[in-house]
Design a protein around this motif. Structure first.
Motif: not given
Length: 771
Positions: A630-635, A638-647, A672-673
């Protein structure tokens, strides 16, 4: 209204006689024969969407019927087939000439049948022979008054062609003037042949058989395409059937009314019309066998009607009785279709389904699983060569693989098999729905550009031959995709054009209205106009009760976005948890929807400053989406995961995730993503510059330049979306980066843009200014 013969049929008979006499050129014989065949079988020569053209073909004048013959030459030099036919038509000088015509045609068939030697001519068993024989029989049945009325109608029918005939046959026209009392045959003077206009309406050119053809053709249009009749055609049918009291016509009339009331959303009137259709069918057909056949198909339509109005228990009861009757009568086609619908009912509302037959496959002694039921239906379809059932069952199997199992590649295989069957057996009504399933599966694989082409193909290739439901679904997806990409005017224009084609069909009108509100709500949320967003969301709330999973999912996403813009993360989190619990309780729910809400839950925790609490949620959602392709959900995960890693100060890992996901985000066209990924990547560069680089080093300056470039790219994307909140966030980051570089001019420019956006914002007191 005559029973069968009309002036247009008399013209076709003369054309057949002309063709059989060999008065057409050799090069034109095949074309003339094709023209005759189209007139003999007029319903088969038109597509299901050409109801207006069929009406015109049955009720048009002689000029409309015969003028196409001008393009084909005859055996006389300088004369075409149209000239030869007009010459014959205007030689008719009275009612006795009709008797001569039918005697000549009867002799042609009789002479060929009596001859033992093979010869060229017209066989009694050929389509033209059967047509001539029926016309001869119907003519002999006519009483004298009816024959005279037919001749008078024919004289009026051919009158518009007088000028053309007189211009090309001046000698015959002069003779007609001299012998007007002979040629007029009901008209006072031959001059009126060219001046007379039809004094009667189209009823004079229409027979009971033509009315039945139009009625059957109209029912075919309603049943196959799911649309409604044009008002002009419906008015003509009602006018022509008013004085007919034949029970068969009454039956079809109520069947037509049943479809009209059904599509108009008039549930009670549709039920009444269906009951009347069944009652008149019993009167029209004698014998218990015919009664049973009409009974089971009436039950089938009754079950579909109940399901369309969300009366699931009544639908299952009617379908169970239909299955029992079909099994008793050994009607395999009806039984297989009913079993397919029973499977659909179990998938749509499993909690409300209780059937005395248990499962579909249980009828054949198989197991009780849904996969076994699909295997059972596929075997039965192949056994009976019911290709439409096999194609629709393959699509059901692809839906099961996509939504339940998450095997999109296998679903695409079943869709390709269904599309092959559709082309091989010319199943035109199933081709658009195969495109819809194919587009949905390609969307899940991240191939948005191919999915758009699949949706566009529904209208571009199949056009009005496809069911209107499929066209509306494809166009709504295209329009909402345009709105997601920031093309709001194009989206609303597309939906407005679509509304005219679906006018009168209640369910489709509601769907178009719902997607219109979705596009407007999306634009209002991005522009920060919360007052307008509240209005559009209130309009969307009643549409959630229609049971459309696609509509309910999109409304749920926008509701959470609205709550977040109102600075109400607690309510947003409660709404997300409610959606997740509801989707877990529905066996037929789409796994992608549940994962999407898990990603939203992680995003809400991240926005609330709790990165450790949502890291595992985002990671689990990304892992599951990757496993199910499920590529759109995966992306998004991943965007949320990258934001969490920044925090969590893991800037290197966040930057690697964003850089690897960006090419996929471009392919999926999630605009938007894309903007959010640029912002996250900029934050990762800023974090790396502050924590992993020496103060004042070239590496730190390089990270800051890259961050500024990513922020500007994000601002441009947000500007294309008209997303004020995103643009304000980017301007704040741009101001801070410019201050770090001590660039006062850039700071002043960013501040000016920020204040201008605040001034243009519809609501400056909704929390936007706090970014």
């Amino acid at each position: 209204m005559t029973r069968y013969l009309t002036p247009s049929k008399l013209c076709v008979l003369w054309l057949i006689d002309l063709y059989l006499a060999g008065h057409t050129a050799l090069s034109a014989r095949l074309s003339v024969l094709s023209f005759i065949a189209a007139r003999v079988h007029v319903a088969g020569a038109h597509n299901a969407n050409d109801i207006d053209q069929l009406t015109e073909a049955l009720t048009g004048g002689a000029s409309d019927l015969l003028e196409p013959l001008q393009q084909w030459p005859s055996d006389v030099p300088g004369r075409n087939v149209y000239d030869m036919l007009l010459q014959r038509l205007w030689r008719l000088d009275g009612l006795d000439s009709l008797h001569v015509l039918f005697d000549q045609l009867s002799e042609r068939i009789t002479a060929l049948a009596a001859s033992d030697k093979p010869r060229t001519g017209l066989s009694r068993a050929s389509p033209l022979g059967q047509y001539i024989r029926r016309c001869c029989v119907e003519f002999t049945r006519l009483q004298f008054a009816d024959s005279q009325a037919l001749w008078s109608a024919f004289v009026t029918y051919r009158a518009p062609t007088y000028d053309t005939w007189a211009h090309r046959n001046p000698v015959d026209a002069a003779a007609a003037l001299a012998e007007g009392d002979v040629l007029s045959a009901g008209l006072e003077s031959p001059a009126r042949h060219g001046l007379a206009q039809p004094t009667n309406t189209a009823e004079a050119y229409l027979s009971t058989d033509d009315t039945d053809t139009l009625l059957t053709f109209s029912i075919h249009q309603l049943q196959k395409l799911g649309t409604r009749l044009p008002d002009s055609v419906k008015g003509k049918l009602q006018l022509w059937m008013r004085d007919q009291w034949d029970s068969g016509v009454q039956s079809l009339q109520h069947f037509l009314a049943f479809f009209e009331h059904w599509k108009a959303g008039q549930y009670t009137m549709a039920l009444e019309s269906l009951h009347r259709y069944f009652d008149y069918s019993l009167v029209a057909k004698s014998g218990s066998d015919n009664m049973r056949v009409y009974y089971q198909y009436a039950l089938l339509h009754l079950s579909v009607l109940h399901a369309d109005f969300d009366c699931w228990e009544e639908s299952v009861e009617a379908m169970d009785e239909c299955i029992a009757t079909a099994r008793e009568n050994q009607d395999t086609a009806c039984l297989n279709f009913a079993l397919s619908w029973l499977l659909y009912l179990r998938e749509a509302k499993p909690a409300n389904h209780y059937s005395p037959f248990g499962t579909v496959s249980g009828l054949g002694g198989a197991g009780g699983g849904e996969q076994d039921e699909i295997v059972f239906l596929k075997a039965k379809a192949k056994e009976t060569k019911h290709w439409s059932l096999l194609s629709s069952t393959l699509l059901d199997e692809s839906k099961l693989d996509m939504y339940r199992s998450g095997m999109t590649a296998r679903a695409l295989e079943h869709i390709a098999q269904s599309a092959y069957l559709n082309m091989q057996h010319d199943l035109r009504t199933l081709m658009p729905v195969a495109n819809l399933f194919g587009g949905a599966s390609l969307d899940r694989l991240g191939q948005a550009h191919l999915a758009v082409r699949m949706y566009e193909d529904v209208d571009a290739t199949h056009g009005k031959q496809s069911p209107i439901t499929d066209r509306v679904r494809a166009s709504c997806r295209l329009a909402y995709g345009a709105a997601q990409a920031g093309q709001y005017a194009a989206s609303l224009r597309m939906l407005g054009d679509l509304a005219s084609s679906a006018r009168g069909v209640l369910k489709l009108e509601q769907r178009i209205t719902g997607f219109t509100f979705l596009a407007q709500l999306t634009r209002s949320l991005r522009q920060g106009d919360l007052r307008a967003a509240d209005h559009y969301f209130a309009q969307l709330l009643p549409l959630r009760s229609f049971g459309d999973p696609e509509m309910d999912f999109e409304v749920g996403l926008l509701e959470i976005d609205l709550l977040l813009q109102r600075q109400e993360p607690e309510r947003a989190l409660k709404s997300v948890n409610a959606h997740i619990r509801r989707l877990k309780g529905i066996a037929s729910a789409d796994i992608a929807h549940r994962l999407h809400f898990l990603v939203l839950k992680a995003r809400i925790f991240a926005l609330s400053g709790q990165p450790t609490k949502c890291f595992s949620i985002a990671l689990r959602a990304a892992s599951t989406a990757r496993r199910h392709t499920l590529i759109p959900v995966l992306l998004e995960a991943l965007a949320v995961l990258a934001a969490i890693l920044n925090d969590l100060f893991e800037f290197g890992a966040a930057r690697e995730i964003c850089e690897s996901a960006l090419p996929w985000i471009y392919e999926t066209r999630q605009v938007k993503l894309l903007a959010q990924a640029f912002v996250t990547l900029a934050e990762a560069h800023v974090g790396a510059a502050g924590h992993a680089c020496t103060q004042g080093s070239g590496e730190q300056a390089q990270h800051m330049r890259l961050a500024e470039a990513q922020v500007e790219r994000s601002r441009e994307v947000y500007a294309g979306l008209e997303d004020r909140s995103g643009m304000l966030e980017c301007l704040i980051m741009r101001t801070q980066l410019a201050r770090w570089r001590k660039d006062d001019a850039s700071v002043a420019q960013a501040d000016a843009l920020y204040m201008q956006l605040l001034a243009d914002s519809p609501e400056t007191d909704t929390g936007i200014s706090g970014h």
